[in-house]
Design a protein around this motif. Structure first.
Motif, PDB file in Angstrom:
ATOM      1  N   THR A  55       0.549   3.082  70.563  1.00 16.78           N
ATOM      2  CA  THR A  55       1.538   2.499  69.665  1.00 16.78           C
ATOM      3  C   THR A  55       1.802   3.458  68.510  1.00 16.78           C
ATOM      4  OG1 THR A  55      -0.166   1.358  68.384  1.00 16.78           O
ATOM      5  CG2 THR A  55       0.836   0.151  70.240  1.00 16.78           C
ATOM      6  N   PHE A  56       2.896   3.222  67.809  1.00 12.90           N
ATOM      7  CA  PHE A  56       3.263   4.062  66.678  1.00 12.90           C
ATOM      8  C   PHE A  56       3.594   3.165  65.486  1.00 12.90           C
ATOM      9  CE2 PHE A  56       7.029   3.288  69.290  1.00 12.90           C
ATOM     10  CZ  PHE A  56       7.943   2.808  68.368  1.00 12.90           C
ATOM     11  N   GLN A  57       3.616   3.763  64.319  1.00 10.30           N
ATOM     12  CA  GLN A  57       3.939   3.045  63.103  1.00 10.30           C
ATOM     13  C   GLN A  57       5.454   2.971  62.925  1.00 10.30           C
ATOM     14  OE1 GLN A  57       1.560   1.503  61.172  1.00 10.30           O
ATOM     15  NE2 GLN A  57       0.314   2.144  62.921  1.00 10.30           N
ATOM     16  N   PRO A  58       5.951   1.924  62.275  1.00  8.69           N
ATOM     17  CA  PRO A  58       7.400   1.795  62.085  1.00  8.69           C
ATOM     18  C   PRO A  58       8.048   3.043  61.494  1.00  8.69           C
ATOM     19  CG  PRO A  58       6.313  -0.229  61.428  1.00  8.69           C
ATOM     20  CD  PRO A  58       5.223   0.760  61.721  1.00  8.69           C
ATOM     21  N   GLU A  59       7.364   3.706  60.558  1.00  9.28           N
ATOM     22  CA  GLU A  59       7.934   4.872  59.897  1.00  9.28           C
ATOM     23  C   GLU A  59       8.201   6.025  60.860  1.00  9.28           C
ATOM     24  OE1 GLU A  59       5.268   3.229  58.976  1.00  9.28           O
ATOM     25  OE2 GLU A  59       5.780   2.352  57.017  1.00  9.28           O
ATOM     26  N   GLU A  60       7.551   6.010  62.028  1.00  7.40           N
ATOM     27  CA  GLU A  60       7.705   7.086  63.006  1.00  7.40           C
ATOM     28  C   GLU A  60       8.918   6.890  63.906  1.00  7.40           C
ATOM     29  OE1 GLU A  60       3.819   8.420  64.813  1.00  7.40           O
ATOM     30  OE2 GLU A  60       3.174   6.483  63.990  1.00  7.40           O
ATOM     31  N   LEU A  61       9.516   5.718  63.909  1.00  3.35           N
ATOM     32  CA  LEU A  61      10.567   5.407  64.878  1.00  3.35           C
ATOM     33  C   LEU A  61      11.738   6.386  64.859  1.00  3.35           C
ATOM     34  CD1 LEU A  61      11.840   3.583  67.027  1.00  3.35           C
ATOM     35  CD2 LEU A  61      12.682   2.115  65.176  1.00  3.35           C
ATOM     36  N   PRO A  62      12.343   6.717  63.716  1.00  3.74           N
ATOM     37  CA  PRO A  62      13.506   7.624  63.762  1.00  3.74           C
ATOM     38  C   PRO A  62      13.190   8.973  64.411  1.00  3.74           C
ATOM     39  CG  PRO A  62      13.365   6.566  61.624  1.00  3.74           C
ATOM     40  CD  PRO A  62      12.087   6.249  62.339  1.00  3.74           C
ATOM     41  N   ASP A  63      12.032   9.571  64.076  1.00  2.00           N
ATOM     42  CA  ASP A  63      11.692  10.859  64.662  1.00  2.00           C
ATOM     43  C   ASP A  63      11.482  10.749  66.169  1.00  2.00           C
ATOM     44  OD1 ASP A  63      11.879  12.192  62.272  1.00  2.00           O
ATOM     45  OD2 ASP A  63       9.731  12.092  61.822  1.00  2.00           O
ATOM     46  N   LEU A  64      10.903   9.655  66.616  1.00  3.37           N
ATOM     47  CA  LEU A  64      10.707   9.468  68.059  1.00  3.37           C
ATOM     48  C   LEU A  64      12.047   9.368  68.779  1.00  3.37           C
ATOM     49  CD1 LEU A  64       7.747   6.917  68.046  1.00  3.37           C
ATOM     50  CD2 LEU A  64       7.649   9.355  68.624  1.00  3.37           C
ATOM     51  N   LEU A  65      13.004   8.686  68.165  1.00  4.45           N
ATOM     52  CA  LEU A  65      14.339   8.598  68.763  1.00  4.45           C
ATOM     53  C   LEU A  65      15.008   9.967  68.794  1.00  4.45           C
ATOM     54  CD1 LEU A  65      15.601   5.271  67.132  1.00  4.45           C
ATOM     55  CD2 LEU A  65      14.962   5.620  69.531  1.00  4.45           C
ATOM     56  N   LEU A  66      14.886  10.729  67.709  1.00  9.54           N
ATOM     57  CA  LEU A  66      15.481  12.068  67.664  1.00  9.54           C
ATOM     58  C   LEU A  66      14.827  13.006  68.670  1.00  9.54           C
ATOM     59  CD1 LEU A  66      15.935  12.596  63.806  1.00  9.54           C
ATOM     60  CD2 LEU A  66      17.740  12.272  65.503  1.00  9.54           C
ATOM     61  N   GLN A  67      13.542  12.815  68.917  1.00 10.56           N
ATOM     62  CA  GLN A  67      12.816  13.661  69.867  1.00 10.56           C
ATOM     63  C   GLN A  67      13.012  13.215  71.315  1.00 10.56           C
ATOM     64  OE1 GLN A  67       8.773  13.425  68.423  1.00 10.56           O
ATOM     65  NE2 GLN A  67       9.352  14.223  66.409  1.00 10.56           N
ATOM     66  N   GLY A  68      13.733  12.108  71.501  1.00 11.09           N
ATOM     67  CA  GLY A  68      13.997  11.623  72.847  1.00 11.09           C
ATOM     68  C   GLY A  68      12.823  10.940  73.508  1.00 11.09           C
ATOM     69  N   LYS A  69      11.854  10.483  72.724  1.00  8.24           N
ATOM     70  CA  LYS A  69      10.679   9.818  73.290  1.00  8.24           C
ATOM     71  C   LYS A  69      10.979   8.326  73.491  1.00  8.24           C
ATOM     72  CE  LYS A  69       7.446  13.180  71.371  1.00  8.24           C
ATOM     73  NZ  LYS A  69       6.255  13.431  70.536  1.00  8.24           N
ATOM     74  N   GLU A  71      10.747   6.392  76.219  1.00  9.00           N
ATOM     75  CA  GLU A  71       9.794   5.570  76.969  1.00  9.00           C
ATOM     76  C   GLU A  71       8.726   5.006  76.029  1.00  9.00           C
ATOM     77  OE1 GLU A  71       6.980   5.787  80.984  1.00  9.00           O
ATOM     78  OE2 GLU A  71       8.150   7.528  80.320  1.00  9.00           O
ATOM     79  N   MET A  72       8.318   5.823  75.069  1.00  7.96           N
ATOM     80  CA  MET A  72       7.323   5.368  74.104  1.00  7.96           C
ATOM     81  C   MET A  72       7.899   4.274  73.215  1.00  7.96           C
ATOM     82  SD  MET A  72       5.151   7.725  71.440  1.00  7.96           S
ATOM     83  CE  MET A  72       3.850   7.018  70.429  1.00  7.96           C
ATOM     84  N   VAL A  73       9.146   4.484  72.797  1.00  7.82           N
ATOM     85  CA  VAL A  73       9.802   3.477  71.956  1.00  7.82           C
ATOM     86  C   VAL A  73       9.986   2.181  72.731  1.00  7.82           C
ATOM     87  CG1 VAL A  73      11.921   2.887  70.730  1.00  7.82           C
ATOM     88  CG2 VAL A  73      10.964   5.182  70.510  1.00  7.82           C
ATOM     89  N   HIS A  74      10.499   2.284  73.948  1.00  7.71           N
ATOM     90  CA  HIS A  74      10.744   1.094  74.754  1.00  7.71           C
ATOM     91  C   HIS A  74       9.437   0.358  75.058  1.00  7.71           C
ATOM     92  CE1 HIS A  74      11.768  -1.258  78.413  1.00  7.71           C
ATOM     93  NE2 HIS A  74      12.902  -1.442  77.759  1.00  7.71           N
ATOM     94  N   GLY A  75       8.359   1.116  75.210  1.00  7.59           N
ATOM     95  CA  GLY A  75       7.067   0.505  75.493  1.00  7.59           C
ATOM     96  C   GLY A  75       6.547  -0.345  74.353  1.00  7.59           C
ATOM     97  N   GLN A  76       7.085  -0.142  73.162  1.00  6.01           N
ATOM     98  CA  GLN A  76       6.635  -0.936  72.021  1.00  6.01           C
ATOM     99  C   GLN A  76       7.591  -2.091  71.716  1.00  6.01           C
ATOM    100  OE1 GLN A  76       4.403   1.325  69.276  1.00  6.01           O
ATOM    101  NE2 GLN A  76       4.881   0.039  67.504  1.00  6.01           N
ATOM    102  N   PHE A  77       8.629  -2.275  72.541  1.00  8.22           N
ATOM    103  CA  PHE A  77       9.447  -3.483  72.426  1.00  8.22           C
ATOM    104  C   PHE A  77       8.576  -4.696  72.761  1.00  8.22           C
ATOM    105  CE2 PHE A  77      13.927  -1.643  73.538  1.00  8.22           C
ATOM    106  CZ  PHE A  77      13.853  -0.817  72.431  1.00  8.22           C
ATOM    107  N   ASP A  78       8.849  -5.828  72.110  1.00 11.28           N
ATOM    108  CA  ASP A  78       8.153  -7.040  72.536  1.00 11.28           C
ATOM    109  C   ASP A  78       8.737  -7.496  73.869  1.00 11.28           C
ATOM    110  OD1 ASP A  78      10.411  -8.719  72.149  1.00 11.28           O
ATOM    111  OD2 ASP A  78       9.767  -9.321  70.152  1.00 11.28           O
TER     112      ASP A  78
END
Length: 338
Positions: A55-69, A71-78
């Motif tokens: 899992t990642f912290q909320p503050e990390e979300l924009p960078d993960l989206l910019l980096q194209g990660k 699957e990691m973002v989607h995996g943290q959807f409820d």
């Protein structure tokens, strides 16, 4: 919220897995709204996709989206949001970030068990809104091209306004983009505010359906500047159970004050029978106008406050408020009024 044709693709992730618990005035298609997640809508960590262990912290979300990660973002959807938005849907949205090097945090808001974060890129032309539940899972995600109105943003009221209350209040809607201020897209309400009270991240304690459970209900609402009362309403019932709304009387009980200079302030959703002034009264800063209520098109006790350039505030244009002790009050700001 209205979206132009260029942002149609982005509607894939607009299915925010929450419901409105704070909605204010509306007339025809024009809204004065506040929306907060339902206190009953929570997602247990046991419902989350078991394959997502990192899992990642909320503050990390924009960078993960910019980096194209993605699957990691989607995996943290409820679990509910994963059912609404697939990984393939997410991949289709990668083009949204073209030309963006970074996003900066504009607002954070924690209320009733949810946390909302808003980021914008440096020019303010694109924004991200994410809703995290109490387990740190993403319950909603919105990527949105942002429209700005720099000419009116730069002009503030001639009148200087004090805060319309005492004590600690919370800015639920306020600011100069639609992600932090739902009113912003409507000229008649562009610089309006919705204020609630909260303690420990919640706007109420006890039974969420009862008006008496809400900290803001019955709190004194004050004149923000000297002027003449020119319009009011005082007999609209407060909505109970909380969550029901009166769309036929969008502002509910309210007071409008003429401050001269073509500037009029409005205090909406007041408690039935609580208005203490009469049309024609001259009021001074700090005079009691009435009590905070839940009348009109409002689904939780709160104060809607705005300044406009005409008597009919729904047909006039909203004016950005010049406050005494602050440049502005942005969504997520806790105000400590004297």
């Amino acid at each position: 919220m209205h979206m132009n044709t260029k942002s149609r693709l982005l509607q894939i992730v607009c299915a925010i897995a929450m419901v409105g618990a704070l909605s204010a005035c509306a007339r025809n298609t024009t809204d004065i709204s506040t929306n907060t997640p339902s206190v009953n809508q929570t997602t247990s960590s046991t419902e989350v996709n078991a394959v997502n262990t990192k899992t990642f912290q909320p503050e990390e979300l924009p960078d993960l989206l910019l980096q194209g990660k993605l699957e990691m973002v989607h995996g943290q959807f409820d679990s509910q949001f994963q059912q609404k938005v697939s990984l393939k849907d997410m991949e289709q949205l990668s083009a949204f970030h073209e030309g963006v090097k970074s996003y900066s945090l504009q607002s954070t808001m924690k209320i009733n068990g949810f946390s909302k974060y808003v980021w914008t890129e440096p020019s303010g032309a694109k924004g991200i809104q994410a809703i995290f539940n109490s387990d740190g899972r993403i319950s909603g995600l919105l990527l949105l091209p942002l429209e700005s109105f720099p000419e009116t943003d730069a002009k503030k009221s001639v009148t200087t306004f004090a805060l319309p209350f005492h004590g600690d209040w919370f800015t639920f809607w306020g600011g100069t983009n639609v992600l932090v201020n739902y009113h912003y897209e409507h000229p008649s309400q562009r610089y309006a505010y919705d204020f609630v009270q909260q303690k420990n991240g919640s706007s109420y304690e006890g039974d969420a359906t009862k008006l008496s459970s809400y900290y803001a209900f019955g709190q004194p609402i004050l004149a923000s500047a000297p002027g003449k009362v020119i319009e009011l309403k005082n007999q609209i019932p407060d909505n109970e159970p909380v969550g029901t709304m009166n769309e036929k009387e969008p502002s509910g009980n309210y007071v409008v004050i003429d401050h001269g200079n073509g500037e009029y302030s409005m205090y909406a959703h007041l408690k039935k029978g609580s208005v203490k002034v009469k049309v024609g009264d001259q009021v001074q800063t700090g005079d009691l106008l009435g009590l905070c209520g839940n009348s009109g098109n409002s689904s939780e006790p709160h104060l809607h406050f705005q300044v406009s350039n005409g008597v009919d505030l729904f047909q006039s244009e909203s004016i950005r408020v010049q406050f005494r002790k602050s440049e502005d009050y942005i969504q997520g700001t806790t105000i400590k009024a004297p």
